[in-house]
Write an enzyme that holds these catalytic residues in place. Structure first.
Site, PDB file in Angstrom:
ATOM      1  N   ASP A  39      10.096  30.422  28.117  1.00  0.00           N
ATOM      2  CA  ASP A  39       9.715  29.261  27.328  1.00  0.00           C
ATOM      3  C   ASP A  39       8.499  29.689  26.508  1.00  0.00           C
ATOM      4  OD1 ASP A  39       9.195  26.497  26.520  1.00  0.00           O
ATOM      5  OD2 ASP A  39       7.591  26.555  28.009  1.00  0.00           O
ATOM      6  N   ASP A  41       5.682  27.446  24.446  1.00  0.00           N
ATOM      7  CA  ASP A  41       4.426  26.714  24.657  1.00  0.00           C
ATOM      8  C   ASP A  41       4.190  26.411  26.125  1.00  0.00           C
ATOM      9  OD1 ASP A  41       3.454  26.194  21.866  1.00  0.00           O
ATOM     10  OD2 ASP A  41       5.440  25.302  21.716  1.00  0.00           O
TER      11      ASP A  41
END
Length: 266
Positions: A39, A41
Site C-alpha cells: 500500500d 500512503d
C-alpha cells in the site's frame, strides 16, 4: 534456517524490532513468496499529516489529528470531500480538483517509511518482485516516488484512477488486479498495509498481510486477524523471516463493507 510456520509467528513477531539477514541461512531465495505488494500512503510512505493539512485547506475547516485518523484515514479522497464539505461549498468534484492543486505543492513533504531502502534492495537481490496497490492517482504516486528516488523500484503499480479499477478497498479487486498483472497467485504474495480497509482488501484477496502500526489502526481488533503475520512500526522492525513463512494462502474472507482506500490517498 528452517522455514517457520505462519501460526508460530502470530505472537513472536508482533513486537519484533531486530531485522535478520536476507535471505535466512539455508532458505532458498523467495521462500515461495515471489512478490511484496505495498500500500502507498501510511505503509510505503508516511503522508498522513501532509494529507490532513491539504484536505483541511481545501475544505476550509480544521480536520484535527483525532478526526483525521478516526474518521478519514482509509477512505477515498472523494468520499472524504463529500462527507466533510460545508453545505455552501462547491461540489465535491470541484473540491477534488482544488485538492490536486494543493497537494501538488506538498509532495516534497512526503517521507518514506524508515528502512525502505534496505528492504527494497533486499527484495531485488532475492528476486522478489515489488508492487504498489493504492487508491491514489498515478500522477501522485509517480511524483512522490520520483522525489524519493524510488521510481524504478516497482514492477507493477495499481493506482486508483486506473481504468481497470472499478472497485476500491476494502474490496479485493485492487490486489487481485495487481496479482493478475504480476502473473502470481495469493499464496505467492504478501501485502504491506496500514488502514483497516486496506488490510481487509488484502485479506479478502487471499493474501497474508504485514501491518504497519499507526494511530489509525493501533489497538484495533483487525490487527489480530489470522492472516496478519506481523505488526511493525517501520521496515527496520520487520524480521525478514516472516516473508519465508507465508507461502500458504489463508481462506478468502467474505465481501461487503464500506468502500474505502489507502489512507487518504490523493
Amino acid at each position: 534456517f528452517p522455514i517457520l510456520r505462519c501460526a508460530s509467528l502470530l505472537v513472536a513477531l508482533r513486537s519484533v524490532r531486530a531485522s535478520s539477514s536476507w535471505p535466512p541461512p539455508g532458505a532458498s531465495p523467495g521462500g515461495g513468496v515471489k512478490a511484496v505488494l505495498f500500500d502507498f500512503d501510511g505503509s510505503l510512505v508516511q503522508s498522513e499529516e501532509v494529507h490532513r493539512l491539504s484536505f483541511s485547506a481545501v475544505l476550509e475547516r480544521d480536520l484535527d489529528p483525532d478526526t483525521w485518523y478516526t474518521k478519514c484515514v482509509g477512505k477515498r479522497p472523494l468520499k472524504i470531500l463529500q462527507e466533510w464539505r460545508r453545505p455552501d461549498a462547491p461540489p465535491a468534484e470541484e473540491l477534488a480538483e482544488r485538492l490536486k492543486r494543493d497537494s501538488t505543492g506538498r509532495y516534497d513533504q512526503v517521507a518514506a517509511t524508515q528502512g525502505h531502502t534496505r528492504l527494497l534492495a533486499e527484495l531485488a537481490d532475492a528476486g522478489v518482485e515489488a508492487a504498489i496497490v493504492s487508491s491514489g492517482t498515478r500522477v501522485y504516486i509517480t511524483k512522490v516516488l520520483g522525489n524519493l528516488g524510488m521510481q524504478n523500484r516497482f514492477d507493477v503499480i495499481v493506482a486508483g484512477d486506473d481504468e481497470e479499477v472499478t472497485k476500491h478497498k476494502p474490496d479485493p479487486q485492487p490486489y487481485e488486479l495487481a496479482m493478475q498483472r504480476l502473473g502470481l497467485q495469493p499464496g505467492e504474495c504478501v501485502a504491506v498495509e496500514d488502514s483497516p480497509s486496506g488490510i481487509t482488501s488484502a485479506l479478502r484477496a487471499g493474501m497474508r498481510v504485514i501491518a504497519v502500526r499507526n494511530p489509525a489502526n493501533r489497538d484495533l481488533p483487525i490487527l489480530e486477524e489470522a492472516g496478519i503475520v506481523a505488526v511493525v512500526d517501520d521496515f527496520e522492525g520487520l524480521d525478514r523471516r516472516v516473508l519465508f513463512a507465508c507461502a500458504p494462502s489463508p481462506p478468502k474472507a467474505g465481501t461487503g463493507g464500506e468502500d474505502g482506500g489507502p489512507a487518504a490517498a490523493v
